[in-house]
Design an enzyme around this catalytic site. Structure first.
Site, mmCIF file in Angstrom:
data_model
loop_
_atom_site.group_PDB
_atom_site.id
_atom_site.type_symbol
_atom_site.label_atom_id
_atom_site.label_comp_id
_atom_site.label_asym_id
_atom_site.label_seq_id
_atom_site.Cartn_x
_atom_site.Cartn_y
_atom_site.Cartn_z
ATOM 1 C CB SER A 132 -0.877 -0.011 1.252
ATOM 2 O OG SER A 132 -1.436 1.263 1.463
ATOM 3 C CD GLU A 134 -2.288 5.147 4.756
ATOM 4 O OE1 GLU A 134 -1.904 5.193 5.931
ATOM 5 O OE2 GLU A 134 -2.758 6.124 4.157
ATOM 6 C CE1 TYR A 155 -4.125 -1.911 5.466
ATOM 7 C CE2 TYR A 155 -3.115 0.159 4.819
ATOM 8 C CZ TYR A 155 -3.708 -1.039 4.479
ATOM 9 O OH TYR A 155 -3.865 -1.368 3.144
HETATM 10 P P1 NAP Z 1 -11.442 -4.695 1.444
HETATM 11 O O1 NAP Z 1 -12.573 -4.365 0.506
HETATM 12 O O2 NAP Z 1 -11.452 -4.159 2.820
HETATM 13 O O3 NAP Z 1 -11.357 -6.309 1.502
HETATM 14 C C1 NAP Z 1 -10.561 -6.955 2.454
HETATM 15 C C2 NAP Z 1 -10.729 -8.448 2.298
HETATM 16 O O4 NAP Z 1 -9.891 -9.099 3.276
HETATM 17 C C3 NAP Z 1 -12.164 -8.950 2.553
HETATM 18 O O5 NAP Z 1 -12.443 -9.982 1.639
HETATM 19 C C4 NAP Z 1 -12.057 -9.508 3.964
HETATM 20 O O6 NAP Z 1 -13.003 -10.524 4.238
HETATM 21 C C5 NAP Z 1 -10.655 -10.102 3.914
HETATM 22 N N1 NAP Z 1 -10.123 -10.386 5.251
HETATM 23 C C6 NAP Z 1 -10.114 -9.580 6.341
HETATM 24 N N2 NAP Z 1 -9.560 -10.219 7.393
HETATM 25 C C7 NAP Z 1 -9.222 -11.458 6.961
HETATM 26 C C8 NAP Z 1 -8.640 -12.590 7.586
HETATM 27 N N3 NAP Z 1 -8.312 -12.585 8.872
HETATM 28 N N4 NAP Z 1 -8.442 -13.708 6.835
HETATM 29 C C9 NAP Z 1 -8.803 -13.732 5.523
HETATM 30 N N5 NAP Z 1 -9.356 -12.699 4.887
HETATM 31 C C10 NAP Z 1 -9.571 -11.569 5.587
HETATM 32 O O7 NAP Z 1 -10.051 -4.273 0.782
HETATM 33 P P2 NAP Z 1 -9.712 -3.858 -0.724
HETATM 34 O O8 NAP Z 1 -9.951 -2.408 -0.893
HETATM 35 O O9 NAP Z 1 -10.333 -4.835 -1.649
HETATM 36 O O10 NAP Z 1 -8.134 -4.043 -0.734
HETATM 37 C C11 NAP Z 1 -7.531 -5.291 -1.079
HETATM 38 C C12 NAP Z 1 -6.125 -5.347 -0.505
HETATM 39 O O11 NAP Z 1 -5.349 -4.289 -1.052
HETATM 40 C C13 NAP Z 1 -6.043 -5.181 1.007
HETATM 41 O O12 NAP Z 1 -4.957 -5.962 1.450
HETATM 42 C C14 NAP Z 1 -5.726 -3.708 1.189
HETATM 43 O O13 NAP Z 1 -5.079 -3.509 2.419
HETATM 44 C C15 NAP Z 1 -4.828 -3.477 0.001
HETATM 45 N N6 NAP Z 1 -4.811 -2.129 -0.558
HETATM 46 C C16 NAP Z 1 -5.978 -1.509 -0.879
HETATM 47 C C17 NAP Z 1 -5.958 -0.258 -1.463
HETATM 48 C C18 NAP Z 1 -7.223 0.459 -1.851
HETATM 49 O O14 NAP Z 1 -7.154 1.681 -2.088
HETATM 50 N N7 NAP Z 1 -8.337 -0.235 -1.969
HETATM 51 C C19 NAP Z 1 -4.712 0.363 -1.740
HETATM 52 C C20 NAP Z 1 -3.544 -0.311 -1.420
HETATM 53 C C21 NAP Z 1 -3.599 -1.564 -0.841
HETATM 54 P P3 NAP Z 1 -14.461 -10.191 4.879
HETATM 55 O O15 NAP Z 1 -15.338 -9.843 3.713
HETATM 56 O O16 NAP Z 1 -14.797 -11.475 5.532
HETATM 57 O O17 NAP Z 1 -14.276 -9.041 5.831
HETATM 58 O O1 G4F Z 2 -10.700 6.577 2.414
HETATM 59 P P1 G4F Z 2 -9.735 6.503 3.539
HETATM 60 O O2 G4F Z 2 -10.219 5.855 4.783
HETATM 61 O O3 G4F Z 2 -8.454 5.788 2.946
HETATM 62 P P2 G4F Z 2 -6.909 5.728 3.393
HETATM 63 O O4 G4F Z 2 -6.725 6.003 4.816
HETATM 64 O O5 G4F Z 2 -6.144 6.577 2.428
HETATM 65 O O6 G4F Z 2 -6.584 4.172 3.157
HETATM 66 C C1 G4F Z 2 -7.013 3.504 1.977
HETATM 67 O O7 G4F Z 2 -6.011 3.616 0.991
HETATM 68 C C2 G4F Z 2 -4.769 2.959 1.319
HETATM 69 C C3 G4F Z 2 -3.818 3.201 0.148
HETATM 70 O O8 G4F Z 2 -3.130 4.419 0.359
HETATM 71 C C4 G4F Z 2 -5.046 1.479 1.515
HETATM 72 F F1 G4F Z 2 -3.892 0.810 1.768
HETATM 73 C C5 G4F Z 2 -6.023 1.304 2.665
HETATM 74 O O9 G4F Z 2 -6.316 -0.093 2.806
HETATM 75 C C6 G4F Z 2 -7.307 2.056 2.341
HETATM 76 O O10 G4F Z 2 -7.910 1.423 1.234
HETATM 77 O O11 G4F Z 2 -9.238 7.967 3.923
HETATM 78 C C7 G4F Z 2 -8.686 8.860 2.979
HETATM 79 C C8 G4F Z 2 -8.483 10.223 3.605
HETATM 80 C C9 G4F Z 2 -7.736 10.190 4.942
HETATM 81 O O12 G4F Z 2 -6.771 11.202 4.941
HETATM 82 C C10 G4F Z 2 -8.794 10.490 5.988
HETATM 83 O O13 G4F Z 2 -8.304 11.155 7.155
HETATM 84 O O14 G4F Z 2 -9.779 10.777 3.924
HETATM 85 C C11 G4F Z 2 -9.721 11.389 5.201
HETATM 86 N N1 G4F Z 2 -11.072 11.476 5.745
HETATM 87 C C12 G4F Z 2 -11.732 12.629 6.066
HETATM 88 N N2 G4F Z 2 -12.928 12.357 6.571
HETATM 89 C C13 G4F Z 2 -11.871 10.445 6.064
HETATM 90 C C14 G4F Z 2 -13.048 10.996 6.581
HETATM 91 N N3 G4F Z 2 -11.694 9.100 5.930
HETATM 92 C C15 G4F Z 2 -12.721 8.289 6.312
HETATM 93 N N4 G4F Z 2 -12.573 6.949 6.155
HETATM 94 N N5 G4F Z 2 -13.886 8.800 6.850
HETATM 95 C C16 G4F Z 2 -14.087 10.147 6.994
HETATM 96 O O15 G4F Z 2 -15.135 10.588 7.497
#
Ligand code: NAP
Ligand code: G4F
Length: 337
Positions: A132, A134, A155
């Protein structure tokens, strides 16, 4: 046939990746699901209804917290490709549950890598790790493959551990292991508590008179937001190369949460300032201020480019959630009629 195992298949990316792999006729897809008291398969249910692919789609119970379940699963499936997308993926929640997050996100990756390493002795396996942006935390933008990491949440620290374990398994055991450092990616399937989806769900419900206010945290944070459907293509491409490597996947544009609000509300002919309130509950003990990725290595090596623009992404999410809000309003009216 090629066989792929996806952890996190019920999540946003898992569902898009499963669809993408199954759109190729030579893939069988296995998904790891964990037991929950009520079914949470909304994002993948449609795959079981598709007669062209459902015979090539299989789910198995296991958990990233349970090493024995992972090694058993690896033996049963004997996949050619493993995509580790499972995680407690919410940054704010990781401050409330730091140990659980470290266990599933950090050690969970190591448990899976160990299971892969054992299988690799008798069957070649390629491994993708969902790292990520992050991990860059407070590092100044633009963030590249050379930028030093400075994580700002439990995280991010756990993801950094998983990233380095992936790199080390590649170097130590000659595993085909890739770490994809993906910047934020969104879609109509994004979890409801991430900021983009919270905004599009809230604004469309306000438009339909189902909600009055939207309560938010830090509006000045900036993110490099792309479309999840584009990003899963990059994951697959990484595992099709001759050599394993790490990649940044990003759009190269950054926008603030405030801009996301402005565009969403203006698509609905509303002014966000009339509806948005601040609540410190949504602030984080330490924030990541600006993420802006440089994906030139992925563009050059994988031939990858995002297809959906930032404006296109917001519009796609607003249109989807407006339809949901209209259905909710219709159902509520019907119930009280
Ligand atoms: P998400 O929608 O939150 O999905 C997370 C998945 O992980 C769900 O299927 C969840 O299952 C499963 N999970 C949680 N705890 C688990 C456990 N203990 N054992 C097995 N599975 C488990 O996340 P996403 O946005 O698709 O992201 C996919 C991956 O990319 C994650 O690793 C995230 O950290 C990473 N990532 C995401 C972003 C982004 O912007 N979306 C960016 C960078 C990296 P349940 O449905 O049962 O909860
Ligand atoms: O949408 P967010 O919760 O995503 P964040 O923290 O960037 O993390 C996501 O992206 C990562 C990749 O860079 C992934 F690895 C991670 O798993 C996840 O998918 O928040 C984005 C921004 C933050 O700065 C937060 O402080 O939005 C700001 N924010 C402002 N108000 C809020 C809110 N975030 C959330 N969730 N809820 C609010 O009300």
């Amino acid at each position: 046939m090629k066989s792929a195992l996806i952890t996190g298949i019920t999540g946003q990316d898992g569902s898009y990746l499963a669809e993408y792999l199954l759109s190729k006729p030579d893939y069988v897809v296995h998904g790891l699901v964990r037991r929950s008291s009520s079914l949470n398969r909304q994002r993948i249910d449609h795959i079981f209804k598709d007669p062209n692919v459902r015979d090539r789609f299989h789910l198995h119970y296991a958990d990233l917290a349970d090493a024995s379940s992972l090694s058993s699963l690896m033996e049963v499936v004997r996949p050619d490709e493993v995509y580790n997308l499972g995680a407690q993926s919410h940054v704010r929640v990781s401050f409330d549950q730091p140990l659980y997050t470290a266990d599933v996100v950090g050690l969970g990756t190591l448990r899976l890598l160990e299971a892969v390493r054992h299988l690799h002795r008798t069957h070649p396996v390629k491994f993708y790790q969902a790292s990520s942006s992050e991990m860059y935390g407070s590092a100044a933008p633009p963030q590249t493959l050379e930028t030093p990491f400075h994580p700002r949440s439990p995280y991010a620290c756990a993801k950094l551990y998983g990233h380095w374990q992936t790199v080390n398994y590649r170097e130590a055991y000659d595993l085909f292991a890739c770490s994809g450092i993906l910047f934020n990616h969104e879609s109509p399937r994004r979890g409801e508590s991430f900021v983009t989806r919270k905004i599009t769900l809230g604004a469309t419900r306000i438009k339909e008179g189902l909600q009055k206010k939207l309560v938010m945290g830090n509006l000045e944070a900036k993110r490099d937001w792309g479309f999840a459907g584009d990003y899963v293509r990059a994951m697959w491409l990484m595992l099709q190369q001759e050599k394993p490597d790490d990649y940044v996947v990003a759009t190269g544009e950054t926008h603030s949460v405030r801009e996301f609000l402005e565009i969403t509300f203006s698509l609905l002919d509303l002014d966000y300032r009339d509806f948005v309130e601040f609540d410190p509950r949504f602030m984080r003990p330490s924030e990541v201020d600006v993420l802006l990725g440089d994906a030139s290595h992925a563009e050059k090596t994988l031939g990858w480019k995002p297809e959906v623009s930032f404006q296109g992404l917001v519009k796609m999410m607003v249109e989807h959630d407006l339809e949901l809000a209209r259905r909710e309003k219709f159902a509520a009216g019907y119930a009280t009629a």
